[in-house]
Design a protein around this motif. Structure first.
Motif, mmCIF file in Angstrom:
data_model
loop_
_atom_site.group_PDB
_atom_site.id
_atom_site.type_symbol
_atom_site.label_atom_id
_atom_site.label_comp_id
_atom_site.label_asym_id
_atom_site.label_seq_id
_atom_site.Cartn_x
_atom_site.Cartn_y
_atom_site.Cartn_z
ATOM 1 N N PRO A 1 34.821 29.085 59.590
ATOM 2 C CA PRO A 1 33.995 29.409 58.412
ATOM 3 C C PRO A 1 34.420 30.663 57.654
ATOM 4 N N ALA A 2 35.476 31.358 58.078
ATOM 5 C CA ALA A 2 35.823 32.638 57.449
ATOM 6 C C ALA A 2 36.029 32.492 55.947
ATOM 7 N N GLY A 3 36.663 31.414 55.528
ATOM 8 C CA GLY A 3 36.912 31.228 54.103
ATOM 9 C C GLY A 3 35.645 31.164 53.281
ATOM 10 N N ARG A 4 34.568 30.624 53.860
ATOM 11 C CA ARG A 4 33.290 30.562 53.149
ATOM 12 C C ARG A 4 32.764 31.965 52.855
ATOM 13 N N LEU A 5 32.913 32.870 53.814
ATOM 14 C CA LEU A 5 32.434 34.239 53.610
ATOM 15 C C LEU A 5 33.231 34.933 52.503
ATOM 16 N N ILE A 6 34.545 34.732 52.513
ATOM 17 C CA ILE A 6 35.381 35.368 51.495
ATOM 18 C C ILE A 6 35.081 34.779 50.122
ATOM 19 N N ARG A 7 34.871 33.469 50.079
ATOM 20 C CA ARG A 7 34.605 32.798 48.801
ATOM 21 C C ARG A 7 33.377 33.381 48.116
ATOM 22 N N ARG A 8 32.331 33.668 48.874
ATOM 23 C CA ARG A 8 31.110 34.174 48.252
ATOM 24 C C ARG A 8 31.066 35.697 48.200
ATOM 25 N N SER A 9 32.136 36.363 48.624
ATOM 26 C CA SER A 9 32.157 37.826 48.645
ATOM 27 C C SER A 9 33.084 38.422 47.604
ATOM 28 N N ALA A 10 33.681 37.594 46.740
ATOM 29 C CA ALA A 10 34.616 38.120 45.745
ATOM 30 C C ALA A 10 34.574 37.262 44.493
ATOM 31 N N HIS A 11 34.731 37.898 43.343
ATOM 32 C CA HIS A 11 34.910 37.152 42.104
ATOM 33 C C HIS A 11 36.245 36.425 42.157
ATOM 34 N N ASN A 12 36.373 35.363 41.344
ATOM 35 C CA ASN A 12 37.604 34.569 41.439
ATOM 36 C C ASN A 12 38.847 35.387 41.096
ATOM 37 N N THR A 13 38.713 36.424 40.275
ATOM 38 C CA THR A 13 39.879 37.266 39.979
ATOM 39 C C THR A 13 40.299 38.114 41.180
ATOM 40 N N ASP A 14 39.360 38.379 42.086
ATOM 41 C CA ASP A 14 39.644 39.222 43.256
ATOM 42 C C ASP A 14 39.915 38.417 44.526
ATOM 43 N N ARG A 15 39.684 37.103 44.481
ATOM 44 C CA ARG A 15 39.828 36.321 45.721
ATOM 45 C C ARG A 15 41.216 36.420 46.342
ATOM 46 N N PRO A 16 42.313 36.318 45.561
ATOM 47 C CA PRO A 16 43.624 36.446 46.224
ATOM 48 C C PRO A 16 43.763 37.745 46.992
ATOM 49 N N ALA A 17 43.284 38.844 46.424
ATOM 50 C CA ALA A 17 43.394 40.140 47.107
ATOM 51 C C ALA A 17 42.546 40.173 48.371
ATOM 52 N N VAL A 18 41.341 39.570 48.333
ATOM 53 C CA VAL A 18 40.466 39.605 49.507
ATOM 54 C C VAL A 18 40.974 38.648 50.582
ATOM 55 N N PHE A 19 41.480 37.480 50.185
ATOM 56 C CA PHE A 19 42.101 36.592 51.171
ATOM 57 C C PHE A 19 43.311 37.280 51.812
ATOM 58 N N THR A 20 44.055 38.038 51.021
ATOM 59 C CA THR A 20 45.188 38.774 51.582
ATOM 60 C C THR A 20 44.715 39.830 52.575
ATOM 61 N N ARG B 1 17.316 43.494 42.277
ATOM 62 C CA ARG B 1 17.992 42.855 43.409
ATOM 63 C C ARG B 1 18.640 41.575 42.918
ATOM 64 N N HIS B 2 19.796 41.259 43.489
ATOM 65 C CA HIS B 2 20.483 40.012 43.154
ATOM 66 C C HIS B 2 21.576 39.799 44.198
ATOM 67 N N ARG B 3 22.166 38.600 44.191
ATOM 68 C CA ARG B 3 23.316 38.354 45.074
ATOM 69 C C ARG B 3 24.446 39.269 44.632
ATOM 70 N N LEU B 4 24.914 40.090 45.547
ATOM 71 C CA LEU B 4 25.809 41.179 45.159
ATOM 72 C C LEU B 4 27.230 40.926 45.639
ATOM 73 N N ILE B 5 28.183 41.259 44.770
ATOM 74 C CA ILE B 5 29.605 41.208 45.090
ATOM 75 C C ILE B 5 30.205 42.554 44.710
ATOM 76 N N ILE B 6 31.017 43.107 45.586
ATOM 77 C CA ILE B 6 31.651 44.387 45.305
ATOM 78 C C ILE B 6 32.629 44.232 44.133
ATOM 79 N N ASP B 7 32.443 45.050 43.104
ATOM 80 C CA ASP B 7 33.309 45.026 41.927
ATOM 81 C C ASP B 7 33.216 46.381 41.230
#
Length: 443
Positions: free
Chosen positions: A329-348, A429-435
């Motif tokens: 399930p690790a990919g699910r956590l990364i998917r919801r923890s980063a904007h699509n522009t940041d996903r490559p960096a977070v997957f890395t 309050r809202h669903r938060l993503i670090i940016d």
């Protein structure tokens, strides 16, 4: 799940992953035989150094390579990496020294450090629906385990008619077919950042987002827990089978097959479990099972010796299932923890940090098994896994999908973020993503 294989983009990408994994499996076996051909009884030291180089390349190079390639088209990155890996595999049969092996392995793994995170970050854009993406993670886990099971069998059949150097040709074919499939597949454009920022900030962006997000800090601890037990299985199963049980080589394949079968069975039921219980409960429960089984086995073997062979296979089956429950399930956590522009960096970042865990636990498993004995080493790694599990529970508290109330005194009242999420007297309050707007997780 089968319907995903008919997807016009995901289907060819999955096929590319499968053939590349098969080629990698053939190369792993051929590399072992090449090491023995070059170094004889010291082949183990050669392979150990080669795998250490692999991990160092993954940990040290992947963020830098990602920062260099983030502005390139995804297709160019994936195809280029496959071409480099095929070229290295083509050179390996002609090496004459151990140093040449180390150099080629470093180049190959540097290319893999570019390919794998790019591929992983691409799939959420291809499959935006979370349920489809979860099924894709299951298929990916099945592909990895099938590769572990099928590649030795394919290699064994090929070695009946060709020399081990011919296996490298199979690796070249695997990477070549992977590149052709990617070339023929229409890929979604890479999301562009308006302000890419300085190079060093691009290198560290994924790590900063990763370590600032509670669920991903918990994932890092779970990576260590899984690596501790996984390292014992991968490094010491051969010693347990051959030295402890005094069984011939085919029984090693049976033991590793039991671990792989457990992982595959767990992967198949994970979509249902994740939908009903959620990621945190499933992953922590799987890690708890892995820790409990490994510590129980370590204590039992220290007091009474290793159990009957069929019971040992059952334990390996259970460990494989729990391992899959933690990792898949690790990919699910990364998917919801980063904007699509940041996903490559977070997957890395996940790619580098998870391999750092393996870089720590591989030597512990190998040297510990040799110096302390298998039972003591299993207990030691089980305690490390238990400590990591405890840390995961603390670092990833329940209910962190929504951040605590926070304000944005630094933003103007007409900022788009405040319009989308109006402020109350105590903040919002809202669903938060670090940016850039949320550089830290609110306390």
């Amino acid at each position: 799940m089968v319907s995903l294989l008919k997807h016009p983009v995901y289907g060819p990408l999955f096929a590319a992953q499968l053939v590349a994994l098969t080629g990698t499996g053939l190369m792993t076996i051929a590399l072992g035989l090449l090491a023995y051909d070059l170094a004889g009884p010291h082949a183990g030291a050669v392979l150990g150094t080669a795998y250490a180089i692999k991990m160092l390349a993954y940990v040290g190079l992947s963020p830098i390579v990602q920062a260099f390639t983030e502005r390139l088209p995804r297709k160019a990155v994936l195809v280029g990496a496959d071409i480099i890996r095929a070229a290295v595999a083509l050179c390996l049969p002609f090496v004459e020294t151990v140093g040449q092996v180390y150099l080629l392995i470093f180049v190959l793994q540097a290319a893999s450090a570019s390919f794998t995170p790019t591929f992983q970050a691409l799939i959420p854009d291809v499959l935006p629906d979370e349920e489809d993406y979860t099924k894709a993670l299951t298929l990916s886990r099945l592909a990895y385990e099938l590769e572990n099971l099928l590649s030795p069998a394919i290699a064994g059949l090929l070695l009946l008619v060709i020399s081990f150097s011919g296996l490298f040709v199979g690796t070249v074919i695997g990477f070549g077919v992977s590149a052709l499939l990617v070339i023929r597949t229409p890929l979604p454009a890479r999301p562009r950042r308006e302000k890419p920022g300085p190079f060093w900030r691009r290198v560290t962006r994924g790590g900063r987002i990763y370590l600032a997000t509670p669920r991903l800090r918990g994932l890092l601890a779970l990576n260590l827990s899984a690596a501790a037990i996984g390292a014992f299985v991968l490094v010491n199963t051969v010693v347990v089978v051959r030295a402890t049980y005094d069984l011939p080589a085919p029984y090693l394949a049976l033991a590793m097959g039991a671990f792989g079968l457990g992982a595959m069975c767990a992967a198949l039921i994970l979509p249902v479990l994740l939908r009903q219980a959620g990621d945190r409960i499933v992953m922590l429960a799987a890690a708890c099972g892995m820790v409990g089984v490994s510590l129980a086995l370590g204590l039992f073997t220290a007091l009474f010796g290793w159990p009957a062979w069929h019971l040992m296979l059952a334990v390996w089956l259970g460990l494989g299932a729990c391992y899959s429950g933690v990792i898949t399930p690790a990919g699910r956590l990364i998917r919801r923890s980063a904007h699509n522009t940041d996903r490559p960096a977070v997957f890395t970042a996940q790619f580098a940090l998870s391999h750092l865990c393996w870089l720590i636990t591989y030597p512990l498993a190998g040297w510990g098994g040799r110096g302390l004995g298998q039972s003591t080493t299993l207990i030691l790694l089980g305690l490390i896994a238990a400590g990591a599990l405890w840390a995961a529970g603390r670092l990833w508290p329940a209910g962190q999908d929504r951040a605590p109330e926070h304000d944005h005194s630094d933003l103007p009242p007409d900022h788009p973020h405040l319009k989308a999420h109006p402020m109350s007297d105590h903040g919002h309050r809202h669903r938060l993503i670090i940016d850039e707007i949320h550089p830290h997780w609110p306390r």
